[in-house]
Design a protein around this motif. Structure first.
Motif, PDB file in Angstrom:
ATOM      1  N   LEU A   1       0.836  -1.209   0.000  1.00 28.37           N
ATOM      2  CA  LEU A   1       0.000   0.000   0.000  1.00 28.37           C
ATOM      3  C   LEU A   1       0.872   1.260   0.000  1.00 28.37           C
ATOM      4  O   LEU A   1       0.614   2.199  -0.750  1.00 28.37           O
ATOM      5  N   LEU A   2       1.904   1.246   0.813  1.00 29.83           N
ATOM      6  CA  LEU A   2       2.812   2.409   0.864  1.00 29.83           C
ATOM      7  C   LEU A   2       3.510   2.605  -0.483  1.00 29.83           C
ATOM      8  O   LEU A   2       3.672   3.733  -0.943  1.00 29.83           O
ATOM      9  N   ASP A   3       3.894   1.499  -1.140  1.00 30.84           N
ATOM     10  CA  ASP A   3       4.507   1.593  -2.474  1.00 30.84           C
ATOM     11  C   ASP A   3       3.550   2.262  -3.450  1.00 30.84           C
ATOM     12  O   ASP A   3       3.924   3.141  -4.216  1.00 30.84           O
ATOM     13  N   LYS A   4       2.284   1.822  -3.392  1.00 36.71           N
ATOM     14  CA  LYS A   4       1.258   2.373  -4.287  1.00 36.71           C
ATOM     15  C   LYS A   4       1.084   3.871  -4.013  1.00 36.71           C
ATOM     16  O   LYS A   4       0.985   4.682  -4.944  1.00 36.71           O
ATOM     17  N   MET A   5       1.042   4.257  -2.738  1.00 39.32           N
ATOM     18  CA  MET A   5       0.865   5.669  -2.375  1.00 39.32           C
ATOM     19  C   MET A   5       2.027   6.510  -2.908  1.00 39.32           C
ATOM     20  O   MET A   5       1.835   7.606  -3.423  1.00 39.32           O
ATOM     21  N   HIS A   6       3.236   5.966  -2.790  1.00 43.17           N
ATOM     22  CA  HIS A   6       4.415   6.690  -3.278  1.00 43.17           C
ATOM     23  C   HIS A   6       4.388   6.814  -4.807  1.00 43.17           C
ATOM     24  O   HIS A   6       4.823   7.819  -5.362  1.00 43.17           O
ATOM     25  N   GLU A   7       3.840   5.779  -5.445  1.00 43.90           N
ATOM     26  CA  GLU A   7       3.718   5.802  -6.903  1.00 43.90           C
ATOM     27  C   GLU A   7       2.761   6.928  -7.334  1.00 43.90           C
ATOM     28  O   GLU A   7       3.047   7.702  -8.252  1.00 43.90           O
ATOM     29  N   VAL A   8       1.615   7.015  -6.642  1.00 42.38           N
ATOM     30  CA  VAL A   8       0.633   8.066  -6.943  1.00 42.38           C
ATOM     31  C   VAL A   8       1.269   9.442  -6.689  1.00 42.38           C
ATOM     32  O   VAL A   8       1.129  10.368  -7.483  1.00 42.38           O
ATOM     33  N   LEU A   9       1.991   9.532  -5.572  1.00 42.38           N
ATOM     34  CA  LEU A   9       2.648  10.797  -5.222  1.00 42.38           C
ATOM     35  C   LEU A   9       3.652  11.196  -6.311  1.00 42.38           C
ATOM     36  O   LEU A   9       3.705  12.358  -6.719  1.00 42.38           O
ATOM     37  N   GLY A  10       4.411  10.210  -6.793  1.00 44.83           N
ATOM     38  CA  GLY A  10       5.393  10.473  -7.842  1.00 44.83           C
ATOM     39  C   GLY A  10       4.734  11.040  -9.097  1.00 44.83           C
ATOM     40  O   GLY A  10       5.221  12.001  -9.710  1.00 44.83           O
ATOM     41  N   THR A  11       3.571  10.459  -9.454  1.00 47.44           N
ATOM     42  CA  THR A  11       2.837  10.946 -10.633  1.00 47.44           C
ATOM     43  C   THR A  11       2.382  12.384 -10.411  1.00 47.44           C
ATOM     44  O   THR A  11       2.465  13.224 -11.301  1.00 47.44           O
ATOM     45  N   LEU A  12       1.880  12.656  -9.199  1.00 48.35           N
ATOM     46  CA  LEU A  12       1.409  14.013  -8.897  1.00 48.35           C
ATOM     47  C   LEU A  12       2.559  15.016  -8.951  1.00 48.35           C
ATOM     48  O   LEU A  12       2.403  16.122  -9.460  1.00 48.35           O
ATOM     49  N   GLU A  13       3.706  14.616  -8.403  1.00 51.65           N
ATOM     50  CA  GLU A  13       4.861  15.523  -8.374  1.00 51.65           C
ATOM     51  C   GLU A  13       5.348  15.858  -9.786  1.00 51.65           C
ATOM     52  O   GLU A  13       5.784  16.966 -10.055  1.00 51.65           O
ATOM     53  N   LYS A  14       5.262  14.857 -10.672  1.00 52.96           N
ATOM     54  CA  LYS A  14       5.761  15.065 -12.039  1.00 52.96           C
ATOM     55  C   LYS A  14       4.701  15.653 -12.973  1.00 52.96           C
ATOM     56  O   LYS A  14       4.988  16.004 -14.100  1.00 52.96           O
ATOM     57  N   PHE A  15       3.464  15.695 -12.482  1.00 51.67           N
ATOM     58  CA  PHE A  15       2.350  16.106 -13.333  1.00 51.67           C
ATOM     59  C   PHE A  15       2.523  17.544 -13.808  1.00 51.67           C
ATOM     60  O   PHE A  15       2.696  18.459 -13.020  1.00 51.67           O
ATOM     61  N   ASP A  16       2.459  17.718 -15.119  1.00 54.17           N
ATOM     62  CA  ASP A  16       2.672  19.034 -15.696  1.00 54.17           C
ATOM     63  C   ASP A  16       1.407  19.448 -16.442  1.00 54.17           C
ATOM     64  O   ASP A  16       1.085  18.918 -17.510  1.00 54.17           O
ATOM     65  N   ALA A  17       0.675  20.408 -15.864  1.00 55.76           N
ATOM     66  CA  ALA A  17      -0.608  20.817 -16.433  1.00 55.76           C
ATOM     67  C   ALA A  17      -0.461  21.451 -17.817  1.00 55.76           C
ATOM     68  O   ALA A  17      -1.395  21.412 -18.623  1.00 55.76           O
ATOM     69  N   THR A  18       0.709  21.992 -18.102  1.00 54.98           N
ATOM     70  CA  THR A  18       0.898  22.636 -19.419  1.00 54.98           C
ATOM     71  C   THR A  18       0.879  21.606 -20.544  1.00 54.98           C
ATOM     72  O   THR A  18       0.683  21.950 -21.703  1.00 54.98           O
ATOM     73  N   LYS A  19       1.080  20.331 -20.184  1.00 51.33           N
ATOM     74  CA  LYS A  19       1.076  19.279 -21.202  1.00 51.33           C
ATOM     75  C   LYS A  19      -0.356  18.948 -21.655  1.00 51.33           C
ATOM     76  O   LYS A  19      -0.548  18.326 -22.694  1.00 51.33           O
ATOM     77  N   ILE A  20      -1.337  19.308 -20.815  1.00 51.73           N
ATOM     78  CA  ILE A  20      -2.702  18.928 -21.187  1.00 51.73           C
ATOM     79  C   ILE A  20      -3.563  20.130 -21.582  1.00 51.73           C
ATOM     80  O   ILE A  20      -4.680  19.959 -22.020  1.00 51.73           O
ATOM     81  N   SER A  21      -3.039  21.331 -21.368  1.00 44.11           N
ATOM     82  CA  SER A  21      -3.829  22.505 -21.736  1.00 44.11           C
ATOM     83  C   SER A  21      -2.899  23.699 -21.950  1.00 44.11           C
ATOM     84  O   SER A  21      -1.816  23.756 -21.378  1.00 44.11           O
ATOM     85  N   ASP A  22      -3.373  24.648 -22.749  1.00 43.68           N
ATOM     86  CA  ASP A  22      -2.570  25.863 -22.861  1.00 43.68           C
ATOM     87  C   ASP A  22      -3.345  27.062 -22.314  1.00 43.68           C
ATOM     88  O   ASP A  22      -2.945  28.203 -22.464  1.00 43.68           O
ATOM     89  N   ASN A  23      -4.455  26.761 -21.653  1.00 47.01           N
ATOM     90  CA  ASN A  23      -5.243  27.805 -21.016  1.00 47.01           C
ATOM     91  C   ASN A  23      -4.614  28.128 -19.656  1.00 47.01           C
ATOM     92  O   ASN A  23      -4.619  27.300 -18.744  1.00 47.01           O
ATOM     93  N   LEU A  24      -4.068  29.326 -19.514  1.00 47.51           N
ATOM     94  CA  LEU A  24      -3.322  29.682 -18.295  1.00 47.51           C
ATOM     95  C   LEU A  24      -4.151  29.576 -17.025  1.00 47.51           C
ATOM     96  O   LEU A  24      -3.673  29.096 -15.991  1.00 47.51           O
TER      97      LEU A  24
END
Length: 194
Positions: free
Chosen positions: A54-77
Motif C-alpha cells: 500500500l505504501l509503495d502504491k501511495m508513493h507511486e501516486v505521489l510520484g505521478t502528482l509531483e511530475k504532473f505538468d498541467a501545461t502538457k494537457i492545456s494551454d489555457n493559463l
C-alpha cells in the motif's frame, strides 16, 4: 472519511471539474480517489506485506502528482493555474496520508518485536525456575504461558495506543516477573541480563 481523505477528495473533485473539457489523456493517478488510510486500518498484525504494498502504491501516486505538468494537457493559463493548485493540495493530503499509514506500519513492527521479545523472555524465565518436581513442570509452564498471554495483550494494546515500546515492555516485564516470583523459586541472577 478522515480530514486528510476529505482534502484529498476535494482536490480530486476540483481537478476533475477543471479537467472536464480537456481532451488530452489525464494520468489515472492524478484523479485517484482511494481512501488509503481506511484500507490500512483494516490490516491486522500479520499483514506487514499488505502495508508495504500500500505504501509503495501511495508513493507511486505521489510520484505521478509531483511530475504532473498541467501545461502538457492545456494551454489555457487559468486552467493550468487551477489544476496546478489542486495537484499541490492533493500532494500535501497524500503526503499526510502516507505519514499516517507509515505510522500504523511502524506500530506493526513494534508489535512484532514485542511479541518476539516476550516469547524469548517466557523461554528464559521457564529455564530459570527451579520446579519442585517433574510433574509440576508441564502444568506450571502452561500457567506461565497463559498468564504471559494475558499480560502480553495489555502490552500490545499499549503499543497500538501509541505508547512507547520501552514502557510497554517494562509493563510486561514487571508484571510477569512479579507473578513468577510470587509462585516459584527463580535463580538469583535472572533479572540481571533481562
Amino acid at each position: 472519511a478522515s480530514i486528510i481523505q476529505k482534502k484529498y477528495l476535494r482536490a480530486t473533485a476540483t481537478m476533475k471539474k477543471v479537467l472536464e473539457g480537456v481532451k488530452n489523456e489525464i494520468p489515472l493517478h492524478v484523479i485517484d480517489e482511494t481512501d488509503y488510510i481506511k484500507i490500512a486500518s483494516t490490516y491486522g498484525p500479520d499483514e506487514a506485506h499488505s502495508f508495504d504494498m500500500l505504501l509503495d502504491k501511495m508513493h507511486e501516486v505521489l510520484g505521478t502528482l509531483e511530475k504532473f505538468d498541467a501545461t502538457k494537457i492545456s494551454d489555457n493559463l487559468e486552467l493550468i493555474r487551477e489544476i496546478t493548485a489542486a495537484a499541490a493540495q492533493k500532494e500535501t493530503a497524500l503526503e499526510n496520508a502516507i505519514s499516517v499509514v507509515a505510522n500504523l506500519r511502524e506500530r506493526l513492527s513494534l508489535d512484532e518485536a514485542l511479541r518476539d521479545e516476550i516469547g524469548g523472555f517466557v523461554e528464559k524465565i521457564i529455564e530459570a525456575i527451579s520446579f519442585p518436581d517433574e510433574d509440576s513442570i508441564e502444568s506450571s509452564t502452561d500457567e506461565i504461558t497463559e498468564h504471559s498471554d494475558m499480560i502480553k495483550e495489555g502490552a500490545l494494546q499499549m503499543i497500538s495506543a501509541g505508547i512507547d515500546y520501552d514502557m510497554a515492555w517494562q509493563f510486561y516485564y514487571n508484571a510477569m516477573l512479579g507473578f513468577v516470583q510470587s509462585k516459584w523459586e527463580i535463580s538469583e541472577d535472572f533479572g540481571d541480563d533481562a
